[in-house]
Enzyme design. Structure first.
Site: not given
Ligand code: NAD
Length: 264
Positions: A67, A160, A164, A191, A195
């Site tokens: 974690d 959020y 960031k 962006g 997912t």
């Molecule tokens: P997602 O929800 O598909 O995956 C996130 C992963 O992080 C999951 O597998 C979850 O189990 C893991 N996680 C959550 N809390 C955790 C913890 N405490 N310890 C370890 N693992 C943990 O999200 P995603 O869309 O793949 O996003 C990945 C990153 O990209 C994130 O930081 C997100 O904020 C950033 N992001 C995503 C988007 C988007 O549009 N999806 C846009 C901008 C930024």
């Protein structure tokens, strides 16, 4: 005749590796020839094990549960990575969570959890990796997940976006501090990536607006000049570049990869 030592393969530690973007990053770095540790919460252990077994080739892949909010757990996981691969070259602090709530609705628990995962998590990953990089003299790469919301916050994204923006701030400070060790620190700012995270944002917005599930995400396409939602591989390619030798002179930056929504 002196026999030249075989150069050590580079290695990367990827958090949130069971999620949409993290899986794509882990796959891409492994395909680039790096040994990878796939790290995520214990609840995803089976998925991570399956992913590790699908990654074959000369580079190695191992799964690990931690974690990211738990500093001791992250330090132990990074130490185990170094034990397995000899050093750590790339830390991708990708794990993150998103809540969709306005100022008057956000609970203290939601605020604290967002900061714990998105900010403390990146701090824990950067510091654990940097300690090993400095100790081993590795000119490493610290790479963190920011967001287009780290540049321009939107409605219902207060916690959020604040988290960031903090990732960008931390990354800029760390880039300056660690430059003397040849370590760079950068973040990537996606962006709207299709997912599980955006599916949950879409569900929250759909329930708020009384619109069909899926419609909020597809409606975003109109605001994306490149005319399509982003896929995790769009982000993985940018992380691959930041991890590569070609990016050696880039540090303290946030690379926006969002199809043209925001000009940084
Ligand atoms: P997602 O929800 O598909 O995956 C996130 C992963 O992080 C999951 O597998 C979850 O189990 C893991 N996680 C959550 N809390 C955790 C913890 N405490 N310890 C370890 N693992 C943990 O999200 P995603 O869309 O793949 O996003 C990945 C990153 O990209 C994130 O930081 C997100 O904020 C950033 N992001 C995503 C988007 C988007 O549009 N999806 C846009 C901008 C930024």
């Amino acid at each position: 005749m002196e026999v030249e030592a075989t150069p050590r393969r580079r290695s990367a530690f990827v958090t949130g590796a069971a999620g949409g973007i993290g899986t794509a990053i882990a796959r891409r770095l492994h395909a680039d020839g790096l040994d990878v540790t796939l790290c995520d919460l214990a609840s995803t252990a089976e998925r991570l094990d399956d992913l590790a077994t699908t990654l074959d080739g000369p580079a190695l892949a191992r799964a690990c549960s931690a974690d990211v909010t738990d500093r001791a757990a992250v330090e132990a996981a990074v130490a185990a990575h170094v034990e397995a691969f000899g050093a750590i070259d790339v830390m991708v602090a990708n794990a993150g969570i998103a809540i969709t709530a306005g100022l008057l609705e956000t609970t203290t628990q939601q605020w604290d959890r967002t900061m714990a995962v998105n900010v403390r998590g990146v701090f824990n990953c950067y510091s654990a990796a940097a300690r090993q990089m400095v100790e081993h003299g590795t000119p490493g790469r610290l790479i963190g997940a920011a967001s287009v919301a780290a540049h321009r916050a939107g409605k219902l994204q207060g916690a959020y976006s604040a988290s960031k923006f903090a990732v960008r701030g931390l990354t800029q400070a760390v880039a300056q501090e660690l430059a003397e060790h040849g370590i760079t620190a950068n973040c990537y700012s996606p962006g709207v990536v299709h997912t599980p995270m955006w599916e949950s944002i879409d569900a929250a917005l759909a329930s708020r607006h009384g619109t069909p599930v899926g419609s909020e995400m597809s409606a975003m396409v109109a605001s994306i000049p490149l005319g399509r939602l982003q896929v995790p591989d769009d982000v993985a390619g940018v992380v691959s570049f930041l991890a590569s030798r070609d990016a050696a002179y880039i540090t303290g930056q946030s690379l926006v990869v969002d199809g043209g929504m925001w000009f940084s």
